[in-house]
Design a protein around this motif. Structure first.
Motif, PDB file in Angstrom:
ATOM      1  N   GLY A  60       0.800  -1.227   0.000  1.00  0.00           N
ATOM      2  CA  GLY A  60       0.000   0.000   0.000  1.00  0.00           C
ATOM      3  C   GLY A  60       0.830   1.273   0.000  1.00  0.00           C
ATOM      4  N   VAL A  61       2.026   1.217  -0.596  1.00  0.00           N
ATOM      5  CA  VAL A  61       2.880   2.398  -0.713  1.00  0.00           C
ATOM      6  C   VAL A  61       3.292   2.544  -2.171  1.00  0.00           C
ATOM      7  CG1 VAL A  61       3.761   2.226   1.650  1.00  0.00           C
ATOM      8  CG2 VAL A  61       5.000   1.118  -0.199  1.00  0.00           C
ATOM      9  N   SER A  62       3.916   3.667  -2.491  1.00  0.00           N
ATOM     10  CA  SER A  62       4.397   3.859  -3.854  1.00  0.00           C
ATOM     11  C   SER A  62       5.768   3.218  -4.014  1.00  0.00           C
ATOM     12  CB  SER A  62       4.469   5.352  -4.193  1.00  0.00           C
ATOM     13  OG  SER A  62       5.477   5.968  -3.417  1.00  0.00           O
ATOM     14  N   ARG A  63       6.134   2.964  -5.241  1.00  0.00           N
ATOM     15  CA  ARG A  63       7.432   2.364  -5.527  1.00  0.00           C
ATOM     16  C   ARG A  63       8.584   3.261  -5.078  1.00  0.00           C
ATOM     17  NH1 ARG A  63      10.482   2.822  -9.926  1.00  0.00           N
ATOM     18  NH2 ARG A  63      11.967   1.186 -10.371  1.00  0.00           N
ATOM     19  N   PRO A  64       8.532   4.589  -5.336  1.00  0.00           N
ATOM     20  CA  PRO A  64       9.610   5.450  -4.839  1.00  0.00           C
ATOM     21  C   PRO A  64       9.731   5.437  -3.311  1.00  0.00           C
ATOM     22  CG  PRO A  64       8.396   6.595  -6.537  1.00  0.00           C
ATOM     23  CD  PRO A  64       7.644   5.335  -6.240  1.00  0.00           C
ATOM     24  N   THR A  65       8.603   5.329  -2.606  1.00  0.00           N
ATOM     25  CA  THR A  65       8.648   5.250  -1.143  1.00  0.00           C
ATOM     26  C   THR A  65       9.399   4.007  -0.708  1.00  0.00           C
ATOM     27  OG1 THR A  65       6.585   6.456  -0.905  1.00  0.00           O
ATOM     28  CG2 THR A  65       7.235   5.070   0.941  1.00  0.00           C
ATOM     29  N   LEU A  66       9.143   2.919  -1.385  1.00  0.00           N
ATOM     30  CA  LEU A  66       9.819   1.665  -1.072  1.00  0.00           C
ATOM     31  C   LEU A  66      11.334   1.800  -1.237  1.00  0.00           C
ATOM     32  CD1 LEU A  66       8.930  -1.161  -0.240  1.00  0.00           C
ATOM     33  CD2 LEU A  66       8.808  -1.761  -2.650  1.00  0.00           C
ATOM     34  N   TYR A  67      11.765   2.436  -2.317  1.00  0.00           N
ATOM     35  CA  TYR A  67      13.198   2.633  -2.539  1.00  0.00           C
ATOM     36  C   TYR A  67      13.781   3.659  -1.562  1.00  0.00           C
ATOM     37  CZ  TYR A  67      13.539  -0.412  -6.563  1.00  0.00           C
ATOM     38  OH  TYR A  67      13.569  -1.520  -7.366  1.00  0.00           O
ATOM     39  N   ASN A  68      13.003   4.657  -1.158  1.00  0.00           N
ATOM     40  CA  ASN A  68      13.478   5.600  -0.140  1.00  0.00           C
ATOM     41  C   ASN A  68      13.738   4.878   1.180  1.00  0.00           C
ATOM     42  OD1 ASN A  68      13.456   7.833  -1.794  1.00  0.00           O
ATOM     43  ND2 ASN A  68      11.387   8.456  -1.207  1.00  0.00           N
ATOM     44  N   TRP A  69      12.839   3.981   1.565  1.00  0.00           N
ATOM     45  CA  TRP A  69      13.023   3.203   2.787  1.00  0.00           C
ATOM     46  C   TRP A  69      14.290   2.359   2.679  1.00  0.00           C
ATOM     47  CZ3 TRP A  69       7.412   0.973   3.588  1.00  0.00           C
ATOM     48  CH2 TRP A  69       6.570   2.004   3.987  1.00  0.00           C
TER      49      TRP A  69
END
Length: 75
Positions: A60-69
């Motif tokens: 339930g997150v965006s792909r860029p958020t996943l890479y930021n994490w």
């Protein structure tokens, strides 16, 4: 007749329907995610067999958020 300038078009719309314009200020703020969820998300991202987009949608997150994490946790 041609096309009016932006200000004139805005005035016409406001004259016809004054309540039609909704102002949006700032960004939508999502609830903070627990650090454990971020760690599990990064682990799943790094060990995935499919695409990162599928992992992001599942969480339930965006792909860029996943890479930021991932960048925050792994550097």
């Amino acid at each position: 007749l041609g096309y009016p300038c932006r200000d004139l078009l805005r005035a016409w719309i406001h004259e016809l329907d004054p309540d039609s314009r909704q102002r949006v200020v700032g960004r939508a703020v999502s609830a903070p995610r627990p650090p454990q969820l971020k760690k599990l998300a990064v682990l799943e991202l790094c060990t995935r067999e499919g695409s990162a987009q599928v992992v992001a949608q599942k969480l339930g997150v965006s792909r860029p958020t996943l890479y930021n994490w991932k960048n925050q946790l792994l550097g």
